[in-house]
Design an enzyme around this catalytic site. Structure first.
Site, mmCIF file in Angstrom:
data_model
loop_
_atom_site.group_PDB
_atom_site.id
_atom_site.type_symbol
_atom_site.label_atom_id
_atom_site.label_comp_id
_atom_site.label_asym_id
_atom_site.label_seq_id
_atom_site.Cartn_x
_atom_site.Cartn_y
_atom_site.Cartn_z
ATOM 1 C CG ASP A 45 45.231 -24.526 -18.468
ATOM 2 O OD1 ASP A 45 44.628 -23.712 -17.762
ATOM 3 O OD2 ASP A 45 44.887 -24.782 -19.638
ATOM 4 C CD GLU A 68 42.325 -23.063 -12.464
ATOM 5 O OE1 GLU A 68 41.130 -23.345 -12.593
ATOM 6 O OE2 GLU A 68 42.880 -22.155 -13.079
ATOM 7 C CG ASP A 133 44.244 -19.111 -13.334
ATOM 8 O OD1 ASP A 133 44.550 -20.086 -14.044
ATOM 9 O OD2 ASP A 133 43.067 -18.731 -13.185
ATOM 10 C CB ILE A 135 45.668 -20.772 -19.135
ATOM 11 C CG1 ILE A 135 46.992 -20.999 -19.868
ATOM 12 C CG2 ILE A 135 44.637 -20.172 -20.117
ATOM 13 C CD1 ILE A 135 46.877 -21.875 -21.120
ATOM 14 C CG ASP A 136 41.899 -16.001 -15.123
ATOM 15 O OD1 ASP A 136 41.000 -16.830 -14.879
ATOM 16 O OD2 ASP A 136 41.778 -14.787 -14.900
ATOM 17 C CB THR A 138 40.853 -22.725 -19.605
ATOM 18 O OG1 THR A 138 41.856 -22.578 -18.601
ATOM 19 C CG2 THR A 138 41.247 -23.873 -20.515
ATOM 20 C CG ASP A 294 39.909 -17.593 -10.917
ATOM 21 O OD1 ASP A 294 40.718 -17.865 -11.823
ATOM 22 O OD2 ASP A 294 39.023 -18.396 -10.539
#
Length: 352
Positions: A45, A68, A133, A135-136, A138, A294
């Site tokens: 991330d 994020e 984001d 890493i959407d 996670t 998101d």
């Protein structure tokens, strides 16, 4: 404005960041820490956020960024910060010109931390704001399922550009979603797709690769002769979407096929290319507000592929209220021809 340059940079930046996430995905230890809200965040991330913000800063220095993650925990954990730095400084696209366009290599570990912290914009109704984001999904990333690297450009609260990298979705746009798509995934060998859209210009997909962008092809939602034949998808985590309510909506619509569960905005991408048809994210808590990062890119990609994206009341998602979708509750995405029917069923089930 055509936004072609913005899309090109967004796609290249997402593609480079995806290379980093794949490297971490294939490791057993992913350097996981817990945030204040108990959600996990990994070295992937942080690293992906650094790479993408660097690309935005290089090309659009005056734009704001809503991202994020932030770097305070890394400043306290020198070992974790050093691990991310080792990862980030070695990630390059094989095409030198593309790398240079994205800002080249980061100069130092301290610069990396400063760049991660440049995603603290409050958002709002005015100006150009990127919603990121890194890493959407996670949790999907950690369990070996689906995840996505997501970037959207808002201008005066309106989504103009979206780009999403999905390393574990099949390259073949004609592949339908199966129940196994949310687990035991792997990068490479026929997987890895980059989706994007510009408002008013349709949606496209192209295979992910580690150099220049691959050739693109247009995507669109598939026609559904009768709503009972629709395939619907939802999140894996019960804490993110009310799965019992989702099932009741499906039953009311006469949909007999079981839901397909997968993490991240890979759901938006899947229905946009006709691998599925309906995406439900019904509220779990009354006071929960969805985050703009998101949904921004996925919202545009579905709408440009011929779909509708609204909240449970049938209202368009409003990205102009800050870092959250403060005036919306839940998300319903479906082909335009089915949206009213799906919203009607949602309202019945939720007694709205």
């Amino acid at each position: 404005m055509s936004y072609e340059h913005e899309r090109y940079i967004a796609e290249l930046a997402v593609q480079r960041a995806t290379l980093l996430t794949q490297k971490v995905f294939n490791e057993k230890a992913k350097g996981t820490v817990s945030k204040d809200d108990k959600s996990p965040v990994t070295i992937g991330d942080f690293g992906a956020q650094a790479l993408i913000i660097q690309a935005i800063r290089k090309n659009f220095p005056n734009d704001e960024i809503v991202a994020e993650e932030e770097a305070s925990s890394l400043r306290e954990d020198k070992a974790l910060s050093a691990e991310i730095w080792r990862l980030v400084k070695d990630i390059k696209l094989e095409d030198a010109e593309s790398n240079e366009l994205l800002g080249g290599s980061l100069p130092s570990e301290e610069a990396m931390l400063d760049i991660i912290d440049q995603g603290k914009s409050a958002g709002g109704p005015k100006g150009r704001i990127w919603a990121l984001d890194p890493i959407d999904g996670t949790k999907g990333f950690l369990r070996g399922g689906q995840y996505a690297v997501c970037l959207g450009l808002l201008e005066d609260g309106d989504v103009k550009v979206g780009a999403i990298g999905t390393p574990n979705l099949p390259v073949d746009d004609a592949a339908t979603m199966s129940a196994s798509i949310g687990v035991d995934q792997h990068s490479g060998a026929g997987n890895g797709v980059l989706f994007s859209a510009i408002k008013g210009q349709g949606s496209i997909s192209r295979p992910l690769r580690n150099g220049t962008l691959a050739e693109s092809r247009p995507i669109s939602m598939r026609p559904v002769p009768h709503i009972s034949q629709a395939v619907f998808c939802e999140g894996v985590e019960a804490g993110h979407s009310a799965q019992d309510d989702n099932a009741a909506v499906a039953q009311l619509l006469g949909i007999t096929a079981p839901s397909v569960r997968l993490d991240s905005q890979a759901k938006y991408c899947s229905i946009a290319r006709g691998a599925g048809d309906i995406y439900l994210r019904l509220p779990v808590k009354k006071d929960y507000q969805e985050k703009i990062w998101d949904h921004a890119a996925g919202d545009l990609i579905v709408r440009e592929a011929g779909g509708q994206v609204t909240d449970i009341y049938g209202q368009r998602l409003d990205f102009s209220k800050g870092r959250t979708l403060a005036v919306n509750k839940g998300v319903v995405a479906a082909p335009k021809t089915l949206q009213d029917e799906v919203i009607s069923a949602v309202k019945k089930v939720l007694k709205l």
